[in-house]
Write a protein that holds these residues in place. Structure first.
Motif, PDB file in Angstrom:
ATOM      1  N   THR A  70       2.648  17.637   2.782  1.00  0.00           N
ATOM      2  CA  THR A  70       2.579  16.170   2.878  1.00  0.00           C
ATOM      3  C   THR A  70       1.557  15.611   1.892  1.00  0.00           C
ATOM      4  O   THR A  70       0.932  14.586   2.145  1.00  0.00           O
ATOM      5  CB  THR A  70       2.222  15.730   4.310  1.00  0.00           C
ATOM      6  OG1 THR A  70       1.093  16.488   4.772  1.00  0.00           O
ATOM      7  CG2 THR A  70       3.393  15.916   5.267  1.00  0.00           C
ATOM      8  N   ALA A  71       1.371  16.305   0.771  1.00  0.00           N
ATOM      9  CA  ALA A  71       0.441  15.844  -0.268  1.00  0.00           C
ATOM     10  C   ALA A  71       1.249  15.199  -1.384  1.00  0.00           C
ATOM     11  O   ALA A  71       2.093  15.845  -1.995  1.00  0.00           O
ATOM     12  CB  ALA A  71      -0.378  17.008  -0.821  1.00  0.00           C
ATOM     13  N   GLY A  72       0.991  13.928  -1.635  1.00  0.00           N
ATOM     14  CA  GLY A  72       1.755  13.185  -2.621  1.00  0.00           C
ATOM     15  C   GLY A  72       2.800  12.327  -1.928  1.00  0.00           C
ATOM     16  O   GLY A  72       3.380  12.735  -0.908  1.00  0.00           O
ATOM     17  N   PRO A  73       3.054  11.128  -2.433  1.00  0.00           N
ATOM     18  CA  PRO A  73       3.941  10.187  -1.736  1.00  0.00           C
ATOM     19  C   PRO A  73       5.373  10.675  -1.572  1.00  0.00           C
ATOM     20  O   PRO A  73       6.008  10.411  -0.550  1.00  0.00           O
ATOM     21  CB  PRO A  73       3.867   8.928  -2.606  1.00  0.00           C
ATOM     22  CG  PRO A  73       3.362   9.380  -3.935  1.00  0.00           C
ATOM     23  CD  PRO A  73       2.477  10.553  -3.656  1.00  0.00           C
ATOM     24  N   GLY A  74       5.899  11.405  -2.564  1.00  0.00           N
ATOM     25  CA  GLY A  74       7.241  11.942  -2.422  1.00  0.00           C
ATOM     26  C   GLY A  74       7.325  12.951  -1.297  1.00  0.00           C
ATOM     27  O   GLY A  74       8.310  12.989  -0.541  1.00  0.00           O
ATOM     28  N   SER A  75       6.289  13.761  -1.167  1.00  0.00           N
ATOM     29  CA  SER A  75       6.239  14.770  -0.101  1.00  0.00           C
ATOM     30  C   SER A  75       6.124  14.120   1.267  1.00  0.00           C
ATOM     31  O   SER A  75       6.755  14.574   2.237  1.00  0.00           O
ATOM     32  CB  SER A  75       5.061  15.718  -0.331  1.00  0.00           C
ATOM     33  OG  SER A  75       5.203  16.405  -1.559  1.00  0.00           O
ATOM     34  N   VAL A  76       5.328  13.058   1.373  1.00  0.00           N
ATOM     35  CA  VAL A  76       5.180  12.350   2.652  1.00  0.00           C
ATOM     36  C   VAL A  76       6.532  11.843   3.124  1.00  0.00           C
ATOM     37  O   VAL A  76       6.950  12.076   4.271  1.00  0.00           O
ATOM     38  CB  VAL A  76       4.188  11.175   2.530  1.00  0.00           C
ATOM     39  CG1 VAL A  76       4.235  10.309   3.791  1.00  0.00           C
ATOM     40  CG2 VAL A  76       2.777  11.675   2.291  1.00  0.00           C
ATOM     41  N   GLY A  84     -12.520  16.087   0.639  1.00  0.00           N
ATOM     42  CA  GLY A  84     -12.420  17.443   1.141  1.00  0.00           C
ATOM     43  C   GLY A  84     -11.177  17.756   1.950  1.00  0.00           C
ATOM     44  O   GLY A  84     -10.982  18.901   2.355  1.00  0.00           O
ATOM     45  N   ASN A  85     -10.319  16.751   2.194  1.00  0.00           N
ATOM     46  CA  ASN A  85      -9.122  17.021   2.983  1.00  0.00           C
ATOM     47  C   ASN A  85      -8.095  17.759   2.129  1.00  0.00           C
ATOM     48  O   ASN A  85      -7.773  17.336   1.018  1.00  0.00           O
ATOM     49  CB  ASN A  85      -8.528  15.712   3.512  1.00  0.00           C
ATOM     50  CG  ASN A  85      -7.382  15.950   4.472  1.00  0.00           C
ATOM     51  OD1 ASN A  85      -6.268  16.247   4.070  1.00  0.00           O
ATOM     52  ND2 ASN A  85      -7.664  15.826   5.763  1.00  0.00           N
ATOM     53  N   ILE A  86      -7.566  18.864   2.645  1.00  0.00           N
ATOM     54  CA  ILE A  86      -6.695  19.724   1.828  1.00  0.00           C
ATOM     55  C   ILE A  86      -5.338  19.097   1.564  1.00  0.00           C
ATOM     56  O   ILE A  86      -4.601  19.551   0.680  1.00  0.00           O
ATOM     57  CB  ILE A  86      -6.504  21.114   2.474  1.00  0.00           C
ATOM     58  CG1 ILE A  86      -5.780  20.990   3.826  1.00  0.00           C
ATOM     59  CG2 ILE A  86      -7.830  21.828   2.624  1.00  0.00           C
ATOM     60  CD1 ILE A  86      -5.335  22.324   4.400  1.00  0.00           C
ATOM     61  N   TYR A  87      -4.982  18.055   2.317  1.00  0.00           N
ATOM     62  CA  TYR A  87      -3.668  17.441   2.142  1.00  0.00           C
ATOM     63  C   TYR A  87      -3.672  16.319   1.094  1.00  0.00           C
ATOM     64  O   TYR A  87      -2.610  15.785   0.775  1.00  0.00           O
ATOM     65  CB  TYR A  87      -3.134  16.923   3.478  1.00  0.00           C
ATOM     66  CG  TYR A  87      -2.891  18.046   4.456  1.00  0.00           C
ATOM     67  CD1 TYR A  87      -1.738  18.812   4.375  1.00  0.00           C
ATOM     68  CD2 TYR A  87      -3.838  18.369   5.428  1.00  0.00           C
ATOM     69  CE1 TYR A  87      -1.512  19.869   5.266  1.00  0.00           C
ATOM     70  CE2 TYR A  87      -3.631  19.423   6.303  1.00  0.00           C
ATOM     71  CZ  TYR A  87      -2.467  20.168   6.213  1.00  0.00           C
ATOM     72  OH  TYR A  87      -2.257  21.215   7.074  1.00  0.00           O
ATOM     73  N   VAL A  88      -4.833  15.966   0.590  1.00  0.00           N
ATOM     74  CA  VAL A  88      -4.911  14.936  -0.437  1.00  0.00           C
ATOM     75  C   VAL A  88      -4.205  15.455  -1.695  1.00  0.00           C
ATOM     76  O   VAL A  88      -4.350  16.608  -2.072  1.00  0.00           O
ATOM     77  CB  VAL A  88      -6.389  14.592  -0.745  1.00  0.00           C
ATOM     78  CG1 VAL A  88      -6.488  13.704  -1.988  1.00  0.00           C
ATOM     79  CG2 VAL A  88      -7.004  13.897   0.456  1.00  0.00           C
ATOM     80  N   SER A  89      -3.442  14.566  -2.348  1.00  0.00           N
ATOM     81  CA  SER A  89      -2.702  14.973  -3.531  1.00  0.00           C
ATOM     82  C   SER A  89      -3.654  15.264  -4.680  1.00  0.00           C
ATOM     83  O   SER A  89      -4.778  14.773  -4.731  1.00  0.00           O
ATOM     84  CB  SER A  89      -1.700  13.893  -3.931  1.00  0.00           C
ATOM     85  OG  SER A  89      -2.372  12.721  -4.364  1.00  0.00           O
ATOM     86  N   LYS A  90      -3.194  16.069  -5.609  1.00  0.00           N
ATOM     87  CA  LYS A  90      -4.001  16.401  -6.783  1.00  0.00           C
ATOM     88  C   LYS A  90      -3.641  15.411  -7.899  1.00  0.00           C
ATOM     89  O   LYS A  90      -2.525  14.968  -7.988  1.00  0.00           O
ATOM     90  CB  LYS A  90      -3.711  17.834  -7.227  1.00  0.00           C
ATOM     91  CG  LYS A  90      -3.887  18.853  -6.101  1.00  0.00           C
ATOM     92  CD  LYS A  90      -5.327  18.912  -5.605  1.00  0.00           C
ATOM     93  CE  LYS A  90      -5.528  20.002  -4.588  1.00  0.00           C
ATOM     94  NZ  LYS A  90      -4.913  19.746  -3.293  1.00  0.00           N
ATOM     95  N   ILE A 106       0.857  -1.192   0.000  1.00  0.00           N
ATOM     96  CA  ILE A 106       0.000   0.000   0.000  1.00  0.00           C
ATOM     97  C   ILE A 106       0.890   1.237   0.000  1.00  0.00           C
ATOM     98  O   ILE A 106       1.720   1.409   0.903  1.00  0.00           O
ATOM     99  CB  ILE A 106      -0.924   0.005   1.232  1.00  0.00           C
ATOM    100  CG1 ILE A 106      -1.851  -1.206   1.199  1.00  0.00           C
ATOM    101  CG2 ILE A 106      -1.716   1.314   1.301  1.00  0.00           C
ATOM    102  CD1 ILE A 106      -2.520  -1.509   2.523  1.00  0.00           C
ATOM    103  N   LEU A 107       0.712   2.064  -1.010  1.00  0.00           N
ATOM    104  CA  LEU A 107       1.455   3.319  -1.101  1.00  0.00           C
ATOM    105  C   LEU A 107       0.752   4.376  -0.253  1.00  0.00           C
ATOM    106  O   LEU A 107      -0.449   4.599  -0.392  1.00  0.00           O
ATOM    107  CB  LEU A 107       1.518   3.772  -2.564  1.00  0.00           C
ATOM    108  CG  LEU A 107       2.170   5.131  -2.842  1.00  0.00           C
ATOM    109  CD1 LEU A 107       3.644   5.114  -2.476  1.00  0.00           C
ATOM    110  CD2 LEU A 107       1.985   5.513  -4.313  1.00  0.00           C
ATOM    111  N   ILE A 108       1.522   5.026   0.615  1.00  0.00           N
ATOM    112  CA  ILE A 108       0.965   6.117   1.421  1.00  0.00           C
ATOM    113  C   ILE A 108       1.146   7.401   0.630  1.00  0.00           C
ATOM    114  O   ILE A 108       2.267   7.892   0.454  1.00  0.00           O
ATOM    115  CB  ILE A 108       1.650   6.209   2.793  1.00  0.00           C
ATOM    116  CG1 ILE A 108       1.553   4.864   3.534  1.00  0.00           C
ATOM    117  CG2 ILE A 108       1.016   7.335   3.610  1.00  0.00           C
ATOM    118  CD1 ILE A 108       0.138   4.332   3.709  1.00  0.00           C
ATOM    119  N   ARG A 109       0.031   7.962   0.152  1.00  0.00           N
ATOM    120  CA  ARG A 109       0.081   9.104  -0.751  1.00  0.00           C
ATOM    121  C   ARG A 109      -0.023  10.449  -0.043  1.00  0.00           C
ATOM    122  O   ARG A 109       0.443  11.453  -0.581  1.00  0.00           O
ATOM    123  CB  ARG A 109      -1.043   8.997  -1.794  1.00  0.00           C
ATOM    124  CG  ARG A 109      -0.832   7.897  -2.840  1.00  0.00           C
ATOM    125  CD  ARG A 109      -1.767   8.125  -4.038  1.00  0.00           C
ATOM    126  NE  ARG A 109      -1.568   9.453  -4.567  1.00  0.00           N
ATOM    127  CZ  ARG A 109      -0.695   9.750  -5.550  1.00  0.00           C
ATOM    128  NH1 ARG A 109       0.033   8.808  -6.090  1.00  0.00           N
ATOM    129  NH2 ARG A 109      -0.577  10.998  -5.968  1.00  0.00           N
TER     130      ARG A 109
END
Length: 200
Positions: free
Chosen positions: A126-132, A191-197, A98-101
């Motif tokens: 912390t949005a996007g797996p590289g950022s996490v 609606g969570n603002i940290y979800v990646s685009k 499971i990738l944590i995005r």
């Protein structure tokens, strides 16, 4: 309390991926504690999933960790730039991960800002797996580490989301996987603002 090892051995990687939303992810690197709760994941269903690194029983030095027993970290380099943190699940031989995005940061935000060179906190910290991975200090040196360790672990603090609060959509960047690219294996908190685009 750390999530027990048995949690990661469940057979349904898609169900685990969804249930990880709201679980807290912590890293303690060089004595610096950072963390937050998971708001976006992607499931990769082992050797039968054309989007998985292990598709068709592909065993390489990189993918070997996926074939081990669940409850460990699978960290790899993407495009030669970004470290990507995945959670290995299921029993040995199933190669599920499971990738944590994305996470919503809650602990050590100032440390994350420094690692991300971000003077003001923005949603993409912390949005996007590289950022996490960068924000939490996770790199390939942690590949294969147990999620029962004191460097990298998850906790259940009772935060849960209803089905209505969770989106299940196709994964990002896996067009090469053909029909498997359309599987609704990406989960995020609506609606969570940290979800990646794109968060559509």
């Amino acid at each position: 309390m750390k999530i027990p090892h048995s949690f990661y051995l469940q057979p349904d990687v898609v169900a685990i991926s969804k249930s990880l939303l709201g679980k807290y992810l912590f890293a303690c690197i060089d004595g610096l504690l950072t963390g937050g709760y998971i708001v976006e994941t992607e499931a990769y269903n082992g050797v039968v999933d054309k989007a998985s690194h292990a598709y068709g029983h592909r065993v390489t030095p990189r993918t070997q960790i996926m074939f081990d027993e669940g409850g460990t970290a699978y960290v790899y380099l993407c495009y030669g730039i970004h470290e990507m943190f995945n959670i290995v699940t299921s029993v040995a031989g199933h190669a599920q991960a499971i990738l944590i995005r994305a996470i919503e940061p809650t602990t050590g935000i100032d440390i994350m800002q420094a690692r991300r060179n971000m003077p003001v906190v923005k949603s993409n910290i912390t949005a996007g797996p590289g950022s996490v991975a960068k924000a939490l200090g996770i790199d390939r040196k942690l590949n294969g580490i147990s999620l029962q360790s004191d460097q990298l672990w998850l906790e259940d603090r009772g935060l849960n989301f209803t089905d209505e609060q969770i989106a299940a959509v196709p994964r990002i960047g896996v067009a090469y996987a053909g029909e498997d690219a359309l599987l609704p294996y990406r989960f995020y908190v609506k609606g969570n603002i940290y979800v990646s685009k794109p968060n559509k």
